[in-house]
Structure formats: structure tokens, C-alpha cells
Design a protein around this motif. Structure first.
Motif, PDB file in Angstrom:
ATOM      1  N   MET A   1     -10.353 -12.184  -3.107  1.00  0.00           N
ATOM      2  CA  MET A   1     -11.207 -11.771  -4.525  1.00  0.00           C
ATOM      3  C   MET A   1     -12.829 -11.037  -3.960  1.00  0.00           C
ATOM      4  N   GLY A   2     -12.891 -11.609  -3.038  1.00  0.00           N
ATOM      5  CA  GLY A   2     -14.566 -11.404  -2.502  1.00  0.00           C
ATOM      6  C   GLY A   2     -15.509 -12.029  -2.759  1.00  0.00           C
ATOM      7  N   GLN A   3     -14.909 -13.283  -3.424  1.00  0.00           N
ATOM      8  CA  GLN A   3     -15.652 -14.134  -3.642  1.00  0.00           C
ATOM      9  C   GLN A   3     -17.035 -14.567  -2.948  1.00  0.00           C
TER      10      GLN A   3
ATOM     11  N   TYR B   1     -16.016   0.747  -4.874  1.00  0.00           N
ATOM     12  CA  TYR B   1     -14.690   0.795  -5.755  1.00  0.00           C
ATOM     13  C   TYR B   1     -14.371  -0.304  -5.947  1.00  0.00           C
ATOM     14  N   PRO B   2     -13.566  -0.233  -7.301  1.00  0.00           N
ATOM     15  CA  PRO B   2     -13.035  -1.441  -7.691  1.00  0.00           C
ATOM     16  C   PRO B   2     -11.863  -2.050  -7.392  1.00  0.00           C
ATOM     17  N   ASP B   3     -11.283  -0.965  -6.920  1.00  0.00           N
ATOM     18  CA  ASP B   3     -10.059  -2.226  -6.122  1.00  0.00           C
ATOM     19  C   ASP B   3     -10.476  -2.885  -4.945  1.00  0.00           C
ATOM     20  N   ILE B   4     -11.754  -2.511  -4.284  1.00  0.00           N
ATOM     21  CA  ILE B   4     -12.419  -3.085  -2.803  1.00  0.00           C
ATOM     22  C   ILE B   4     -13.039  -4.278  -3.397  1.00  0.00           C
ATOM     23  N   PRO B   5     -13.002  -5.403  -3.878  1.00  0.00           N
ATOM     24  CA  PRO B   5     -13.961  -6.618  -4.913  1.00  0.00           C
ATOM     25  C   PRO B   5     -14.735  -7.211  -3.371  1.00  0.00           C
TER      26      PRO B   5
ATOM     27  N   LEU C   1      -6.547  -0.238 -15.153  1.00  0.00           N
ATOM     28  CA  LEU C   1      -6.219  -1.843 -14.860  1.00  0.00           C
ATOM     29  C   LEU C   1      -6.392  -1.946 -12.889  1.00  0.00           C
ATOM     30  N   VAL C   2      -6.783  -2.693 -13.265  1.00  0.00           N
ATOM     31  CA  VAL C   2      -6.440  -3.242 -11.204  1.00  0.00           C
ATOM     32  C   VAL C   2      -5.771  -4.423 -11.012  1.00  0.00           C
ATOM     33  N   ASN C   3      -4.903  -4.201  -9.885  1.00  0.00           N
ATOM     34  CA  ASN C   3      -3.931  -5.583  -9.774  1.00  0.00           C
ATOM     35  C   ASN C   3      -4.330  -5.994  -8.372  1.00  0.00           C
ATOM     36  N   TYR C   4      -4.387  -7.440  -8.244  1.00  0.00           N
ATOM     37  CA  TYR C   4      -5.295  -7.359  -6.797  1.00  0.00           C
ATOM     38  C   TYR C   4      -4.207  -7.624  -5.820  1.00  0.00           C
ATOM     39  N   ASN C   5      -2.894  -7.424  -6.272  1.00  0.00           N
ATOM     40  CA  ASN C   5      -1.996  -8.992  -5.890  1.00  0.00           C
ATOM     41  C   ASN C   5      -1.546  -7.738  -4.312  1.00  0.00           C
ATOM     42  N   ARG C   6      -2.137  -6.628  -3.280  1.00  0.00           N
ATOM     43  CA  ARG C   6      -1.498  -6.058  -2.310  1.00  0.00           C
ATOM     44  C   ARG C   6      -3.187  -5.876  -1.885  1.00  0.00           C
ATOM     45  N   ALA C   7      -4.444  -7.004  -2.912  1.00  0.00           N
ATOM     46  CA  ALA C   7      -5.580  -6.282  -1.695  1.00  0.00           C
ATOM     47  C   ALA C   7      -6.153  -7.617  -0.914  1.00  0.00           C
ATOM     48  N   GLY C   8      -6.193  -6.781   0.140  1.00  0.00           N
ATOM     49  CA  GLY C   8      -6.458  -7.380   1.649  1.00  0.00           C
ATOM     50  C   GLY C   8      -4.987  -7.750   2.093  1.00  0.00           C
ATOM     51  N   VAL C   9      -3.613  -7.158   1.560  1.00  0.00           N
ATOM     52  CA  VAL C   9      -2.607  -6.779   2.919  1.00  0.00           C
ATOM     53  C   VAL C   9      -2.624  -6.558   4.105  1.00  0.00           C
ATOM     54  N   PRO C  10      -2.214  -7.198   5.212  1.00  0.00           N
ATOM     55  CA  PRO C  10      -1.976  -6.128   5.837  1.00  0.00           C
ATOM     56  C   PRO C  10      -1.710  -4.767   6.238  1.00  0.00           C
TER      57      PRO C  10
END
Ligand code: ADP
Ligand code: ZN
Ligand code: MG
Length: 497
Positions: free
Chosen positions: A45-47, A86-90, A138-147
Motif C-alpha cells: 500500500m506504499g506506506q 495514478y490511484p492504482d500505484i500507491p 473504485l480501486v482494488n489493491y489485491n493486485r498491487a504488487g503482484v509480480p
């Protein structure tokens, strides 16, 4: 004089890798997760203050793909930040590989053409955005950071069919390597096509036209149609320019594909790499691949499975399959494995070609057809082992031994699908499919026929092959067609000797 324009195409293909966890954190990588925003953590989530940790499994996947296509594995690699908002790239940047990709070079034969590969690198996927109708996203972050693996080809493709053939071959490769499912429809594999046209003379000299990049191609059909559309659009512009009929020109841009309209449309001016202010990722150590035991090239190479194109060639040579059959039998790793397990279950060290042919036929025209009818094109493959390879082999043995004829075998197979654990011989017996081929019972009849036809037997002994056919015909007649001609032939030959 009309000028001929030649299209040139280069592909950029992204594929999500099948790993347990994400690229830089321990969150699950599960493309089938239906609940939104459950596979997330402070890292993906890029914290602030969190640190990425490399997923070695993902790197191994890319190295395997690289070795399979004959690419060169880097000695050294590092990671880079590709900055954009972009919101999909936290994080405000994507971790990717810019200067030092894991793999360079290699090639794949696609539809008879060699497609050379520029590079394969690894990065992280973005989140999934849904733009609903209320002017909200709406943004679903389940995919964020998948290889996410990215493969780039050289601009060496000159028609849409070859582009599609390449994408299909790559999909197949990833599946055989077990590194990804690469379903386009599920967004696990995404194809971007760069397309330009130029005169034949310029193309041959390597002077290509201005390219456009078409994105969002989520089926092979879309890849084919979008490329064809874009070639036609650009060719028309080029022709008009040549005739001095237009001020329009092909501009370098990113275009989308409108499936319904069957058209590409302008999305945005193409950004160039300096727009992203790439710089080396300071939070991930640079890596010398040869110093890491898991990445030992020779071990990885030795453990590669048989690759789809090798398997296809072997099926043609070893089992005399047609190209089309070989393609069908290697279309999924599940089917090719199933086929080979059946062969392993046939009695006898190495099944005769005749027997293999029976397996090919019953599998392709009967079993797969029945499965497709029952479960649909998309899902049949998950049911391929419903009838175990051992039971399938047992059914083929019944045919080989003349216990059931082809009609009986088909009917038995149909019943086996309803009763997958049932023994084919028991099923065939219970349903009256077993042929009257009791050798003992037939032998008396054989002798009877031989005694009644002495001249025919003499003819056969003198080398007249049709004479044997006559005798077999007599046997078929006397058993009212219920016996197996192969079995009769065998018995006649034994008796005549
Ligand atoms: P960019 O810097 O615009 O991203 P690259 O040189 O990195 O362009 O190439 C990106 C993709 O475009 C590659 O697949 C490449 O083969 C393809 N490509 C490059 N130039 C052309 C061209 N003139 N026509 C078609 N495809 C091209
Ligand atoms: Zn995470
Ligand atoms: Mg580029």
C-alpha cells in the motif's frame, strides 16, 4: 504506380506470474480472490517507512522463461523506480527494471516466423480500478504488487497472424513452465502492439514509419483485429500523403481498442522514458545473479520441462501425428500429460503405433468432445482426468484385444464418464458390449471354414492375400458381425500354419 506498404509490429507483453506471494511483500498473490482489498499490507500500500523484500520465486520464473527462449541471463541486475501518479500505484512509482533487465535476446518460432526478443524484465503490477457510473472510481489493491513479467519483442513481425501466433506460443510456454496461467480474458496476460507502416523499400532498409501503440487487448481476437485495423488505418494515411491528398499523418501515440466498434481510438500522446524520471531503487540491493544459489543457470536449465514446441515435434515424429493433431494434443499441459499417461498405462513396453492411433482417435474425437459438451470449451480441461488415464488405457486394451468393437468402446466411454471409477471391462460386460471373441469358441469355426474352403487356403499359401480376406469374411458372416476381424485374422493365420 502504386506503392506497397509493409506493416511492422513489435509486441510488449505483460504476464502476471503465479507465485505464492507478491513481488515485494508476503501478501498472497491470488488472482481468484473475490473479496476486494484483503491481500494488502503496508508495503504494497506504499506506506512511508516500509521496505520491499524481493520475491526470489518470481525471479526464478523469469529466468526459466528466459532460458526457454534461448535468451541471455544477466550477470547483474538492479531495480528502478518508474515515477508517475495514478490511484492504482500507491507508492507514486512502480518498481521495475530499466537498464538491467533479467534477460536479453532469445527468440520464438511463431507461425513459421522467428520472432526475436529484445528483453524480459520483472516489475510489479498495479491495482485494479473500476470506473463506475457515478463519476467515482473504485480501486482494488489485491493486485498491487503482484509480480509482473514484461517481454518486449524486436520490430520483426509483419502481419497480425504472426503477432497472434507469438502471443499464443508465449502463453503456452508460460503454462508449460508453470510460471503463469496467462489468461488474457482474466487480465493475467496483456498484449500491447506497436504498429507502423512504411514502403517496402524503407522497411527492407530498416527505416520504419511512426508507430502507434495499441493497448487493452484482452483476447487473441482483439490482438488480431486491432492490428489489422491499425495497419489499414495507417496505410490509408500513407497512401493519401503519397498522393498529396492530406495533411494528416500518423502520430506517435497510445491508442485504445474499442471491441464493439472494431476500431482503435486515440488515448494520449505517447510518453517517453524521460517522463518517468527512472532512477535506481535505493531500497533493494543490486544483485549479482551468479552469486545466488537459487539462480544457478545450469540447475534451472536442467530442470526445465519439455517445452511445447519440442513436445509438438516429438508427437509428430514419435506418434506420427499430423501437425494439427500435435497442436491439439499440446494445446494444454494437462492434455499432453493425460495423453502420455494413457500410453504409459497400455500393456506392453512401448505401444504399437496402431494402438497409439486408437488412443489419439478416442481421445480427440470422442472423450474431449464429450467433455466439452458436458463442461464447455473453457472448463473441460479441468475434468480431463475424470476418467483416470489407467481406466482409459484399460478401455483401449479392450479394443486392442478385440473384446469390444468401436461402437462398444464409444458407448463404454460414455458410461465411464458417468461412473469414473468403474472398471471399463465390467461396464462393457454389464452392458453387453463384449464381443463374442472367445478364442476357444472361434477356433472350431475357423477349422470348419478352412476345411470347407481348401482351394482358397491353397491360394493364400501361394501368396494370394485376398484369399485371407475371403476367409475372414466367412467368419464375420458366421458370427453375424459380432467378432473382431483382427482376431479372426490372427486365428486363421495360426491355423493355416
Ligand atoms: P519506446 O521507446 O517508444 O517504448 P521501444 O524502442 O522501447 O519504443 O520499443 C517498444 C516496442 O515497439 C518494441 O516492441 C519494438 O519492437 C516496437 N517498435 C519500435 N519501433 C517500432 C516501429 N517503428 N514500428 C513498429 N514497432 C516498433
Ligand atoms: Zn503486501
Ligand atoms: Mg520502450
Amino acid at each position: 504506380m502504386s506503392t506497397k506498404y509493409i506493416p511492422t509490429i513489435g509486441l510488449e507483453i505483460h504476464a502476471e506470474l503465479a507465485t505464492k506471494s507478491k513481488m515485494f511483500c508476503s501478501c498472497a498473490n491470488n488472482p481468484d480472490e473475490e473479496k476486494v482489498n484483503v491481500n494488502i499490507c503496508p508495503v504494497c500500500m506504499g506506506q512511508p517507512g516500509t521496505l520491499p523484500v524481493l520475491n526470489k520465486e518470481a525471479i526464478k520464473h523469469v529466468l526459466k522463461a528466459g532460458l526457454a527462449v534461448g535468451g541471455t541471463i544477466a550477470d547483474f541486475t538492479e531495480w528502478d523506480r518508474k515515477n508517475y501518479f495514478y490511484p492504482d500505484i500507491p507508492k507514486g512509482y512502480q518498481i521495475s527494471q530499466y537498464k538491467y533487465p533479467l534477460v536479453e535476446g532469445g527468440s520464438v518460432l511463431a507461425g513459421g516466423n522467428t520472432v526475436t526478443i529484445t528483453r524480459i524484465h520483472l516489475e510489479e503490477d498495479t491495482a485494479q480500478s473500476t470506473h463506475d457510473t457515478h463519476e467515482k472510481s473504485l480501486v482494488n489493491y489485491n493486485r498491487a504488487g503482484v509480480p509482473l513479467m514484461e517481454l518486449v519483442t524486436e520490430p520483426v513481425i509483419h502481419d497480425a497472424a504472426t503477432a497472434v501466433a507469438f502471443a499464443k506460443e508465449l502463453q503456452l510456454l508460460l503454462r508449460y513452465l508453470g510460471v503463469g496461467e496467462a489468461n488474457l480474458e482474466k487480465g493475467e496476460m496483456r498484449v500491447e502492439a506497436n504498429i507502423s507502416v512504411a514502403t517496402e523499400e524503407d522497411t527492407v532498409a530498416g527505416k520504419f514509419g511512426t508507430k502507434t501503440e495499441v493497448k487493452n487487448l484482452n483476447s487473441f481476437r482483439a490482438v488480431e483485429r486491432a492490428i489489422a485495423y491499425e495497419i489499414a488505418r495507417q496505410t490509408k494515411i500513407a497512401e493519401k500523403i503519397a498522393l498529396g491528398q492530406t495533411d494528416e499523418k500518423v502520430v506517435q501515440e497510445t491508442r485504445g481498442w474499442d471491441e464493439g466498434a472494431g476500431k482503435t481510438f486515440s488515448q494520449r500522446a505517447k510518453e517517453s522514458s524521460h517522463d518517468y524520471r527512472y532512477f535506481p531503487e535505493p531500497d533493494i540491493p543490486k544483485m549479482k545473479l551468479r552469486e545466488i544459489p537459487e539462480f544457478d543457470i545450469e540447475t534451472l536449465r536442467t530442470n526445465l520441462p519439455e517445452l511445447p514446441w519440442t513436445l509438438r515435434n516429438r508427437f509428430v515424429k514419435e506418434f506420427m501425428m499430423t501437425e494439427k493433431e500435435a497442436a491439439m494434443f499440446t494445446d494444454t499441459p494437462e492434455l499432453s500429460k493425460y495423453f502420455e499417461s494413457i500410453l504409459a498405462g497400455i500393456s506392453g513396453a512401448k505401444p504399437e503405433l496402431k494402438t497409439v492411433r486408437l488412443v489419439i482417435n478416442y481421445l480427440s474425437s470422442d472423450y474431449v468432445g464429450l467433455l466439452k459438451k458436458q463442461f464447455g470449451e473453457e472448463h473441460f480441461i479441468t475434468h480431463i482426468s475424470d476418467v483416470s488415464p489407467a481406466n482409459f488405457a484399460a478401455l483401449i486394451n479392450l479394443v486392442v484385444n478385440g473384446k469390444v468393437n468401436s461402437r462398444g468402446a464409444k458407448d463404454t466411454l460414455g458410461l465411464m464418464m458417468k461412473d469414473p471409477s468403474g472398471d471399463p471391462e465390467v461396464i462393457a460386460t454389464q452392458n453387453g458390449f463384449i464381443q463374442k471373441n472367445d478364442e476357444g469358441a472361434l477356433k472350431g469355426m475357423i477349422l470348419e471354414i478352412i476345411t470347407a474352403n481348401p482351394t482358397v487356403v491353397e491360394d493364400y499359401k501361394k501368396g494370394k492375400v485376398v484369399a485371407l480376406q475371403f476367409l475372414i469374411g466367412q467368419g464375420m458372416k458366421m458370427t453375424k458381425g459380432s467378432s473382431n476381424p483382427e482376431m479372426l485374422k490372427k486365428l486363421f493365420l495360426e491355423s493355416i500354419k
